[in-house]
Design a protein around this motif. Structure first.
Motif, short mmCIF file in Angstrom:
data_model
loop_
_atom_site.label_atom_id
_atom_site.label_comp_id
_atom_site.label_asym_id
_atom_site.label_seq_id
_atom_site.Cartn_x
_atom_site.Cartn_y
_atom_site.Cartn_z
N GLY A 67 -46.11 101.49 64.11
CA GLY A 67 -45.72 102.52 63.48
C GLY A 67 -47.70 103.25 64.65
N SER A 68 -48.08 102.09 65.10
CA SER A 68 -49.83 102.75 65.81
C SER A 68 -49.34 103.55 67.43
CB SER A 68 -50.24 101.60 66.42
OG SER A 68 -49.52 100.05 67.03
N SER A 69 -48.12 103.55 67.91
CA SER A 69 -48.41 104.11 68.44
C SER A 69 -46.42 104.57 68.58
CB SER A 69 -48.30 103.43 70.14
OG SER A 69 -47.08 102.26 70.51
N LEU A 70 -45.69 105.57 69.30
CA LEU A 70 -44.33 106.20 69.68
C LEU A 70 -43.93 105.03 70.36
CD1 LEU A 70 -42.17 108.04 69.24
CD2 LEU A 70 -43.70 109.81 70.91
N GLU A 71 -44.62 104.26 71.59
CA GLU A 71 -43.99 103.94 71.86
C GLU A 71 -43.46 102.24 71.60
OE1 GLU A 71 -44.35 101.80 76.96
OE2 GLU A 71 -46.06 103.13 75.94
N SER A 72 -42.95 101.54 71.49
CA SER A 72 -42.41 100.39 71.39
C SER A 72 -42.62 99.38 72.13
CB SER A 72 -40.77 100.21 71.03
OG SER A 72 -40.40 101.10 69.86
N LEU A 73 -42.94 98.26 72.11
CA LEU A 73 -42.90 97.06 73.11
C LEU A 73 -41.80 96.62 73.24
CD1 LEU A 73 -45.51 95.27 74.20
CD2 LEU A 73 -45.68 94.39 72.55
N GLN A 74 -42.00 96.28 74.51
CA GLN A 74 -40.06 94.78 74.88
C GLN A 74 -40.88 93.70 74.74
OE1 GLN A 74 -37.25 96.11 77.55
NE2 GLN A 74 -38.35 94.88 79.28
N VAL A 75 -40.23 93.13 73.92
CA VAL A 75 -39.69 92.10 73.49
C VAL A 75 -39.12 91.70 74.21
CG1 VAL A 75 -39.81 89.71 72.02
CG2 VAL A 75 -40.71 91.86 71.26
N VAL A 76 -39.11 89.54 75.59
CA VAL A 76 -38.11 89.34 76.33
C VAL A 76 -37.63 88.00 75.49
CG1 VAL A 76 -37.04 88.58 78.70
CG2 VAL A 76 -38.56 90.89 77.84
N ALA A 77 -36.61 87.62 74.94
CA ALA A 77 -36.48 85.99 74.91
C ALA A 77 -35.35 85.68 74.93
CB ALA A 77 -36.41 86.32 73.16
N ASP A 78 -35.08 84.03 75.20
CA ASP A 78 -34.05 83.18 75.76
C ASP A 78 -33.09 83.84 75.07
OD1 ASP A 78 -32.21 80.66 76.13
OD2 ASP A 78 -33.84 80.93 77.68
N SER A 79 -31.85 83.83 75.62
CA SER A 79 -30.32 83.96 74.82
C SER A 79 -30.20 82.58 73.46
CB SER A 79 -29.32 84.04 75.81
OG SER A 79 -29.00 82.99 76.30
N SER A 80 -31.05 82.26 73.85
CA SER A 80 -30.83 80.85 72.33
C SER A 80 -31.62 81.45 70.98
CB SER A 80 -31.75 79.44 73.33
OG SER A 80 -32.52 79.61 73.46
N PHE A 81 -32.30 82.08 71.08
CA PHE A 81 -32.45 82.46 69.64
C PHE A 81 -31.27 83.38 69.19
CE2 PHE A 81 -36.57 82.63 71.88
CZ PHE A 81 -37.43 82.50 70.61
#
Length: 431
Positions: A67-81
């Motif tokens: 909610g702090s900005s219109l743009e979202s932050l991209q999170v990159v994770a390993d497929s093992s999650f």
């Protein structure tokens, strides 16, 4: 006592020794993370809600927003999650390293080391659907959930920024902020559309008023500001007002916010009109400067073409026509109108909403007010108002601006119910 002191010194010495544990992650908002210039793999923690999820063979992509900005932050994770609980709408805490993004859409991304689901969300049952642009009419059914959409998020951030800008405008010009009461015994507007306030207790004595006089929810802070204008030359208030209007139109609410100001030693409407115009333009310029992405979203998807109209308003002086000129124009119209005697008053009419500001010079002549109150049988009830004219009265005037109508005006939002967090109107008081 000596032993206690020695023990304290020992504990203090122990606590100051180097700790072998890892340095805790620093908490960042999504806005701060996106604006971070430091991508030296500093460990950070972001707490937010999932806006989208995409799983590839070896990589998991999340977009999270707090909610702090219109743009979202991209999170990159390993497929093992384990991605089964990572659904649209779920709340998560992500810890990892901010790194430079390979995507052209944003400068940084969060390389996840740990993802913890704080609150699950059943995406199938969740009324807000991923990638769907829900109409504003549809979202009104869910006042408890609609703030999670991009469009309402943008409107509410703009509302917050405009609120701060209005306070800054008055503070910078030496106005004193007055908290006018919500409960009052006055009917400032005289329209009779009031909500009466009574205790809910069943034990009260019949026909007895809690305040000894009938009390109502305020329709305006004008009279209380007039009191304060006898001690401070410039005052303003910004708060909720209430009208018991049996209307569900796009311009009316039962509860809405008003910006009102009162200025002493004012003898002409031109001075009032200048403050009104300056307030509108200064507030709007601040909003455009601080919330460009949010305003752009509204102008692009809600009101295409409104951006040009707003820029025209900001670049040009507001047009002024007299009451006499307005009557002559209306006489030529196809409809018939009723005209009232001319008074020292002014309205600001704008596209989309119509009347935005209303202001006037107040009657400061004691004998004129005394006669009017006597004719209405209100002399006793408004003796205090006469006292203001008896003891050091000065010429003064003021104005009011409907805050929700202001937001409609600058954003091009057609219905007033879409620019307030929890709209109240006849037959509707959800939450």
């Amino acid at each position: 006592m000596l032993g206690a002191r020695c023990l304290f010194r020992a504990l203090r010495s122990c606590s100051s020794a180097p700790c072998p544990r890892h340095r805790p992650s620093s908490k960042l908002s999504v806005r701060d993370a996106l604006g971070s210039q430091n991508t030296s793999r500093e460990r950070v923690k972001v707490q937010a809600w999932i806006r989208s999820i995409r799983s590839q063979k070896e990589v998991l992509f999340l977009h999270v927003n707090d909610g702090s900005s219109l743009e979202s932050l991209q999170v990159v994770a390993d497929s093992s999650f384990d991605s089964r609980e990572l659904t649209f709408g779920s709340s998560v805490e992500v810890q990892g390293q901010l790194v430079k993004s390979l995507s052209k859409k944003q400068n940084v991304e969060l390389k996840a080391e740990k993802i913890e689901v704080i609150g699950n969300c059943d995406a199938k049952a969740f009324p807000i659907k991923y990638k769907e642009r829900h109409p504003l009419e549809f979202l009104r059914q869910y006042p408890h959930l609609r703030c999670r959409t991009n469009v309402l998020g943008s409107i509410l951030r703009i509302r917050s920024e405009a609120t701060a800008a209005i306070h800054s405008f008055f503070k910078d010009r030496g106005f004193v902020h007055i908290h006018t009461p919500v409960i009052t015994s006055n009917d400032c507007e005289g329209a009779g559309e009031l909500f009466q306030v009574e205790p809910s207790s069943k034990t009260k004595i019949p026909k007895e008023n809690f305040f000894n006089v009938p009390a109502f929810l305020t329709v305006s802070g004008q009279l209380h500001l007039e009191v304060m204008s006898g001690a401070f030359t410039q005052v303003f208030t910004f708060g909720p007002t209430f009208r018991a209007e049996n209307s569900q139109s796009r311009r009316h609410l039962a509860e809405f916010y008003m910006v009102e100001a009162e200025i002493s030693f004012v003898e002409n409407l031109q001075d009032l009109m200048q403050v009104m115009e300056d307030l509108f333009k200064a507030t709007t310029m601040t909003v455009l400067s601080n919330c460009p992405e949010d305003v752009e979203l509204c102008h692009k998807f809600i009101a295409p073409g409104h951006k040009d109209r707003l820029e025209h308003m900001l670049k040009n002086n507001f047009l002024i026509i007299s009451y006499t000129e307005a009557i002559e124009i209306l006489k030529k119209a196809a409809h018939s109108f009723t005209f009232t005697p001319e008074v020292a008053a002014v309205d600001l009419l704008v596209p989309v909403v119509g009347e935005l500001f209303g202001g006037s010079l107040r009657e400061e002549r004691y004998h004129v007010l005394e006669q009017r109150l006597a004719r209405s049988g209100l002399t006793e009830a408004y003796q205090w108002y006469l006292d203001l004219r008896r003891f050091g009265s000065v010429p003064h005037g003021g104005f009011g601006m409907g805050f929700e109508r202001y937001l409609q005006c600058i954003l091009g939002v057609d219905n007033i119910k879409d620019v307030i967090p929890f709209p109240r109107f006849t037959h509707s008081c959800l939450l």
